[in-house]
Design a protein around this motif. Structure first.
Motif, PDB file in Angstrom:
ATOM      1  N   LYS A 209      89.340  51.955  24.328  1.00  0.00           N
ATOM      2  CA  LYS A 209      89.823  52.903  25.339  1.00  0.00           C
ATOM      3  C   LYS A 209      88.890  52.926  26.549  1.00  0.00           C
ATOM      4  CE  LYS A 209      91.068  57.658  26.089  1.00  0.00           C
ATOM      5  NZ  LYS A 209      92.158  58.492  25.766  1.00  0.00           N
ATOM      6  N   ALA A 210      87.578  52.867  26.315  1.00  0.00           N
ATOM      7  CA  ALA A 210      86.616  52.849  27.428  1.00  0.00           C
ATOM      8  C   ALA A 210      86.780  51.571  28.256  1.00  0.00           C
ATOM      9  CB  ALA A 210      85.185  52.973  26.896  1.00  0.00           C
ATOM     10  N   ILE A 211      87.054  50.443  27.602  1.00  0.00           N
ATOM     11  CA  ILE A 211      87.301  49.191  28.326  1.00  0.00           C
ATOM     12  C   ILE A 211      88.563  49.340  29.174  1.00  0.00           C
ATOM     13  CG2 ILE A 211      87.960  46.754  28.092  1.00  0.00           C
ATOM     14  CD1 ILE A 211      86.262  46.733  25.472  1.00  0.00           C
ATOM     15  N   GLU A 212      89.631  49.814  28.561  1.00  0.00           N
ATOM     16  CA  GLU A 212      90.898  49.969  29.272  1.00  0.00           C
ATOM     17  C   GLU A 212      90.764  50.920  30.456  1.00  0.00           C
ATOM     18  OE1 GLU A 212      93.556  51.206  26.185  1.00  0.00           O
ATOM     19  OE2 GLU A 212      93.552  49.234  25.233  1.00  0.00           O
ATOM     20  N   GLU A 213      90.040  52.008  30.254  1.00  0.00           N
ATOM     21  CA  GLU A 213      89.861  52.984  31.329  1.00  0.00           C
ATOM     22  C   GLU A 213      89.075  52.373  32.491  1.00  0.00           C
ATOM     23  OE1 GLU A 213      87.586  57.170  31.776  1.00  0.00           O
ATOM     24  OE2 GLU A 213      89.010  57.017  30.113  1.00  0.00           O
ATOM     25  N   ALA A 214      87.998  51.672  32.177  1.00  0.00           N
ATOM     26  CA  ALA A 214      87.187  51.041  33.222  1.00  0.00           C
ATOM     27  C   ALA A 214      88.013  50.008  33.981  1.00  0.00           C
ATOM     28  CB  ALA A 214      85.947  50.405  32.610  1.00  0.00           C
TER      29      ALA A 214
ATOM     30  N   SER B 191      89.874  45.645  39.347  1.00  0.00           N
ATOM     31  CA  SER B 191      90.465  44.364  38.965  1.00  0.00           C
ATOM     32  C   SER B 191      89.498  43.587  38.070  1.00  0.00           C
ATOM     33  CB  SER B 191      90.806  43.544  40.213  1.00  0.00           C
ATOM     34  OG  SER B 191      89.626  43.263  40.948  1.00  0.00           O
ATOM     35  N   GLY B 192      88.345  44.171  37.771  1.00  0.00           N
ATOM     36  CA  GLY B 192      87.324  43.524  36.948  1.00  0.00           C
ATOM     37  C   GLY B 192      87.736  43.387  35.496  1.00  0.00           C
ATOM     38  N   GLU B 193      86.996  42.562  34.791  1.00  0.00           N
ATOM     39  CA  GLU B 193      87.254  42.295  33.380  1.00  0.00           C
ATOM     40  C   GLU B 193      85.992  42.584  32.566  1.00  0.00           C
ATOM     41  OE1 GLU B 193      90.150  41.436  32.015  1.00  0.00           O
ATOM     42  OE2 GLU B 193      91.134  41.411  33.967  1.00  0.00           O
ATOM     43  N   ILE B 194      86.152  43.328  31.484  1.00  0.00           N
ATOM     44  CA  ILE B 194      85.021  43.713  30.647  1.00  0.00           C
ATOM     45  C   ILE B 194      85.313  43.334  29.204  1.00  0.00           C
ATOM     46  CG2 ILE B 194      83.587  45.623  29.839  1.00  0.00           C
ATOM     47  CD1 ILE B 194      84.396  47.167  32.360  1.00  0.00           C
TER      48      ILE B 194
ATOM     49  N   LYS C  49      81.336  52.629  31.047  1.00  0.00           N
ATOM     50  CA  LYS C  49      81.653  53.558  32.143  1.00  0.00           C
ATOM     51  C   LYS C  49      80.911  53.165  33.415  1.00  0.00           C
ATOM     52  CE  LYS C  49      82.715  57.614  29.357  1.00  0.00           C
ATOM     53  NZ  LYS C  49      82.257  58.951  28.919  1.00  0.00           N
ATOM     54  N   ILE C  50      79.634  52.874  33.286  1.00  0.00           N
ATOM     55  CA  ILE C  50      78.828  52.512  34.453  1.00  0.00           C
ATOM     56  C   ILE C  50      79.327  51.206  35.056  1.00  0.00           C
ATOM     57  CG2 ILE C  50      76.513  51.868  35.233  1.00  0.00           C
ATOM     58  CD1 ILE C  50      75.445  53.762  32.977  1.00  0.00           C
ATOM     59  N   ALA C  51      79.581  50.225  34.217  1.00  0.00           N
ATOM     60  CA  ALA C  51      80.102  48.943  34.713  1.00  0.00           C
ATOM     61  C   ALA C  51      81.449  49.153  35.400  1.00  0.00           C
ATOM     62  CB  ALA C  51      80.235  47.945  33.570  1.00  0.00           C
ATOM     63  N   GLY C  52      82.291  49.984  34.809  1.00  0.00           N
ATOM     64  CA  GLY C  52      83.601  50.270  35.395  1.00  0.00           C
ATOM     65  C   GLY C  52      83.496  50.918  36.763  1.00  0.00           C
ATOM     66  N   GLU C  53      82.524  51.814  36.929  1.00  0.00           N
ATOM     67  CA  GLU C  53      82.320  52.460  38.229  1.00  0.00           C
ATOM     68  C   GLU C  53      81.941  51.436  39.287  1.00  0.00           C
ATOM     69  OE1 GLU C  53      79.370  55.393  37.295  1.00  0.00           O
ATOM     70  OE2 GLU C  53      80.810  56.664  36.232  1.00  0.00           O
ATOM     71  N   GLN C  54      81.065  50.504  38.941  1.00  0.00           N
ATOM     72  CA  GLN C  54      80.662  49.471  39.897  1.00  0.00           C
ATOM     73  C   GLN C  54      81.821  48.516  40.181  1.00  0.00           C
ATOM     74  OE1 GLN C  54      77.664  49.198  41.665  1.00  0.00           O
ATOM     75  NE2 GLN C  54      77.531  51.279  40.892  1.00  0.00           N
TER      76      GLN C  54
ATOM     77  N   PHE D 211      85.417  45.947  43.292  1.00  0.00           N
ATOM     78  CA  PHE D 211      86.646  45.212  42.949  1.00  0.00           C
ATOM     79  C   PHE D 211      87.730  46.223  42.583  1.00  0.00           C
ATOM     80  CE2 PHE D 211      83.062  42.490  41.822  1.00  0.00           C
ATOM     81  CZ  PHE D 211      83.368  41.326  42.504  1.00  0.00           C
ATOM     82  N   PRO D 212      88.216  46.990  43.570  1.00  0.00           N
ATOM     83  CA  PRO D 212      89.210  48.031  43.262  1.00  0.00           C
ATOM     84  C   PRO D 212      90.506  47.450  42.705  1.00  0.00           C
ATOM     85  CG  PRO D 212      88.979  47.735  45.637  1.00  0.00           C
ATOM     86  CD  PRO D 212      87.931  46.885  44.994  1.00  0.00           C
ATOM     87  N   HIS D 213      91.200  48.272  41.956  1.00  0.00           N
ATOM     88  CA  HIS D 213      92.485  47.885  41.376  1.00  0.00           C
ATOM     89  C   HIS D 213      93.519  47.749  42.489  1.00  0.00           C
ATOM     90  CE1 HIS D 213      95.616  47.582  38.363  1.00  0.00           C
ATOM     91  NE2 HIS D 213      96.321  48.432  39.086  1.00  0.00           N
ATOM     92  N   HIS D 214      94.335  46.720  42.406  1.00  0.00           N
ATOM     93  CA  HIS D 214      95.426  46.500  43.356  1.00  0.00           C
ATOM     94  C   HIS D 214      96.715  46.318  42.575  1.00  0.00           C
ATOM     95  CE1 HIS D 214      92.628  45.984  46.669  1.00  0.00           C
ATOM     96  NE2 HIS D 214      91.941  45.117  45.946  1.00  0.00           N
ATOM     97  N   ASP D 215      97.817  46.699  43.191  1.00  0.00           N
ATOM     98  CA  ASP D 215      99.112  46.455  42.559  1.00  0.00           C
ATOM     99  C   ASP D 215      99.231  44.969  42.246  1.00  0.00           C
ATOM    100  OD1 ASP D 215      99.848  49.095  42.696  1.00  0.00           O
ATOM    101  OD2 ASP D 215     100.962  48.865  44.580  1.00  0.00           O
ATOM    102  N   GLY D 216      99.701  44.676  41.087  1.00  0.00           N
ATOM    103  CA  GLY D 216      99.870  43.288  40.683  1.00  0.00           C
ATOM    104  C   GLY D 216      98.671  42.695  39.972  1.00  0.00           C
ATOM    105  N   ASP D 217      97.570  43.460  39.873  1.00  0.00           N
ATOM    106  CA  ASP D 217      96.417  42.957  39.112  1.00  0.00           C
ATOM    107  C   ASP D 217      96.839  42.691  37.679  1.00  0.00           C
ATOM    108  OD1 ASP D 217      94.527  42.955  41.118  1.00  0.00           O
ATOM    109  OD2 ASP D 217      93.700  44.908  40.601  1.00  0.00           O
ATOM    110  N   GLN D 218      96.372  41.593  37.156  1.00  0.00           N
ATOM    111  CA  GLN D 218      96.687  41.243  35.776  1.00  0.00           C
ATOM    112  C   GLN D 218      95.429  41.305  34.931  1.00  0.00           C
ATOM    113  OE1 GLN D 218      98.703  37.520  35.487  1.00  0.00           O
ATOM    114  NE2 GLN D 218     100.465  38.205  36.650  1.00  0.00           N
ATOM    115  N   ASN D 219      95.592  41.741  33.696  1.00  0.00           N
ATOM    116  CA  ASN D 219      94.485  41.753  32.756  1.00  0.00           C
ATOM    117  C   ASN D 219      94.261  40.304  32.320  1.00  0.00           C
ATOM    118  OD1 ASN D 219      92.503  42.541  31.017  1.00  0.00           O
ATOM    119  ND2 ASN D 219      93.819  43.720  29.660  1.00  0.00           N
ATOM    120  N   GLU D 220      93.149  39.722  32.764  1.00  0.00           N
ATOM    121  CA  GLU D 220      92.902  38.307  32.521  1.00  0.00           C
ATOM    122  C   GLU D 220      92.273  38.021  31.165  1.00  0.00           C
ATOM    123  OE1 GLU D 220      91.416  36.027  36.067  1.00  0.00           O
ATOM    124  OE2 GLU D 220      91.128  38.072  36.837  1.00  0.00           O
ATOM    125  N   LEU D 221      91.653  39.038  30.556  1.00  0.00           N
ATOM    126  CA  LEU D 221      90.973  38.850  29.271  1.00  0.00           C
ATOM    127  C   LEU D 221      91.366  39.960  28.302  1.00  0.00           C
ATOM    128  CD1 LEU D 221      87.396  38.043  30.636  1.00  0.00           C
ATOM    129  CD2 LEU D 221      89.040  36.404  29.709  1.00  0.00           C
TER     130      LEU D 221
END
Length: 144
Positions: A14-19, A24-27, A114-119, A124-134
């Motif tokens: 859930k923390a990964i999904e939230e971040a 548009s980043g991948e964790i 959480k910290i990584a997600g904030e950075q 790398f803000p979320h944009h419409d059409g972003d795909q979960n690459e991993l």
């Protein structure tokens, strides 16, 4: 490898999904019991093995934890390393360590996520059409 119970695993996912929902980043989170080499080398090995270097913007982040050997690292790909402050990984590691010291591995991982997600959101803000690459699941490894 039963390092975390189902509730703890769900909390990490859930923390990964939230971040990732805000960027548009991948964790990824990678867990194993033992780390027989330098922890940064081991994390880098799994970073490659998990294909984290293949994201479009090179903005992957890996949280690696060896539970029995009590070693961990948080590393990012070239895209994120170019934009975060120079001490970013060290300060994130220190914040995680505050939880690890007291045996709360899950809270330490969630804090790092959480910290990584904030950075990631900042650079790398979320944009419409972003795909979960991993995948957002935890990668449980058992060594070489």
């Amino acid at each position: 490898m039963a390092v975390f119970n189902e509730e703890e695993q769900q909390r990490i996912r859930k923390a990964i999904e939230e971040a990732e929902s805000r960027s548009s980043g991948e964790i990824r989170v990678c867990i194993e019991k033992r780390c027989s080499e330098n922890v940064l080398d081991r994390a880098a090995k799994y970073f490659q093995q998990l294909n984290m270097h293949k994201t479009k913007l090179r903005h992957g982040v890996l949280v690696y934890v060896a539970t029995v050997d009590r070693k961990f690292a948080i590393i990012g790909d070239a895209g994120i390393n170019q934009v975060v402050p120079p001490d970013f990984w060290d300060t994130t590691r220190d914040d995680m360590l505050q939880h690890f010291k007291y045996g709360d591995i899950v809270e330490g991982i969630v804090t790092g996520l959480k910290i990584a997600g904030e950075q990631l959101q900042k650079y790398f803000p979320h944009h419409d059409g972003d795909q979960n690459e991993l995948p957002d699941d935890i990668a449980f490894m058992d060594g070489d």
